[in-house]
Design an enzyme around this catalytic site. Sequence first.
Site, short mmCIF file in Angstrom:
data_model
loop_
_atom_site.label_atom_id
_atom_site.label_comp_id
_atom_site.label_asym_id
_atom_site.label_seq_id
_atom_site.Cartn_x
_atom_site.Cartn_y
_atom_site.Cartn_z
N LYS A 193 0.86 -1.18 0.00
CA LYS A 193 0.00 0.00 0.00
C LYS A 193 0.90 1.24 0.00
CE LYS A 193 -3.72 2.06 2.82
NZ LYS A 193 -4.59 1.82 3.99
N SER B 213 -9.29 1.62 3.25
CA SER B 213 -8.54 2.40 2.29
C SER B 213 -7.44 1.62 1.57
CB SER B 213 -7.89 3.60 3.01
OG SER B 213 -6.97 3.13 4.00
N SER C 6 -9.57 -0.59 7.45
CA SER C 6 -9.03 -0.38 6.10
C SER C 6 -8.29 -1.56 5.50
CB SER C 6 -8.11 0.85 6.09
OG SER C 6 -8.87 2.02 6.27
#
Length: 468
Positions: free
Chosen positions: A83, A158, A182
Amino acid sequence: MTAPSALHYLSIAEASRRIATGRLSPVDLVKAMLARIRALDHRLNSFVLVLEGEAMRQARLAERAIRAGRRIGPLHGIPIALKDVYDTKGVRTAAQSRLLVDRVPDRDAAVVRRLRQAGAIILGKLTTHEFAIGGPSFDLPWPPARNPWNPDYFTGGSSTGAGAAVAAGFIPGALGSDTGGSIRMPAAYCGIAGLKPTYGLVSRAGVVPLAYSLDHCGPMAWTAEDCAYLLEAIAGFDADDPASARRRRLSFVRSLKGDIAGMRIGVVRQFYESDLEATQEARAAIEAALKVLRRLGATLVEITLPKLREWDACCLLISYAESYALHEHDLRTRPFAYGKIARERLLAGALIGAGDYVKALRQRRSLSEGYVAALAEADALVTACAIEPPSPLADMVSWPSMRPRARMAVTPFNVSGAPALSLCAGFGTDGLPLSLQIAAKPFDDAIVLRLGHAYERATDWRGTRPRL
């Protein structure tokens, strides 16, 4: 949907076994991943940066070392992606924001160093929401990720790119971050496994923060077993993270062995029957999963926790106050450098007073103590993760839509710091994944993974992939 058969659909565990026995070359594995990304990621936008040349160089080095008898361990030669909040030495880390578009760290994040030491190959950086809070925005330098089961739908956030890339077979595993769900949201919506480890188990040093007291780093992969391989590599004390815990090192992979007969599992039905009302399909999937666990020999007991709205309110107050404090200077001096959704969510923290924040911290302690007490007679608990399918992406681009968080049972485990794992529990009539969540007391991550692994082995959901 299609059944997995090619190299790009290998799990971490299976690829590792093939590499160890000489049946698979890390070079061939990385080539297969890169070819699939080049051919298909323009539909999903899961990567913001692919490190093709460096990944191939590392694959060749890994292949030579393994052939020479110098295999480091099970992740040696396995491609992993990050990420885009994880610092990578010499490689841009922008957190999906134009504020950091030129930011190139001079040091790897602690867990990235651990992955490299384990022999993993960093394939690239994955799409996120801006600063892990912004939502699927179209006013940023990179477009939002799309769900591989249906590209018109939301991935969950996210850790958006991680969920999409693992499900699509672009990578076998990834690292995400989880402040209020997330990791588990995109795991649920994209039909993969995602673990939010116990708070303090995995270092966050070198990771772009959102809310220090709630941030967690953790693995996302096709299976719970693969999450165990990744967690084993990245867990451990780190003096550079003030919240890092000194714990005896465990083998999370070895902990998967054996059955779950005799385990007591608490069922938290209130989260999906009364606090929130799950769709009929989502509820049926959870009840079917409970039958599987009972058939495997587990004893199910009812557990009641504080209402989900109490956990949500506590998590939101703390996360918004802490995230605003981190961004206050930039919000005052260059607010329009942020995307609209991130800007407005971060600015909401300016309305939270010191008294409210302190009250939320006190409530957090009370809720967390109650959580541990409720599990006194249980080894783990099972409840919902997502209680409904993902929404169309077009419905998710405006704020203040809190629908993604409000329709999931995720915040209790950020507030308590307890480990929680989202797993695929089947598919709805629309072809989108359904999910299940397994949690336990803090630092019982091995139990969570063992339960998840047992459930996956007893079901056939891992044999289906999205058709791209």
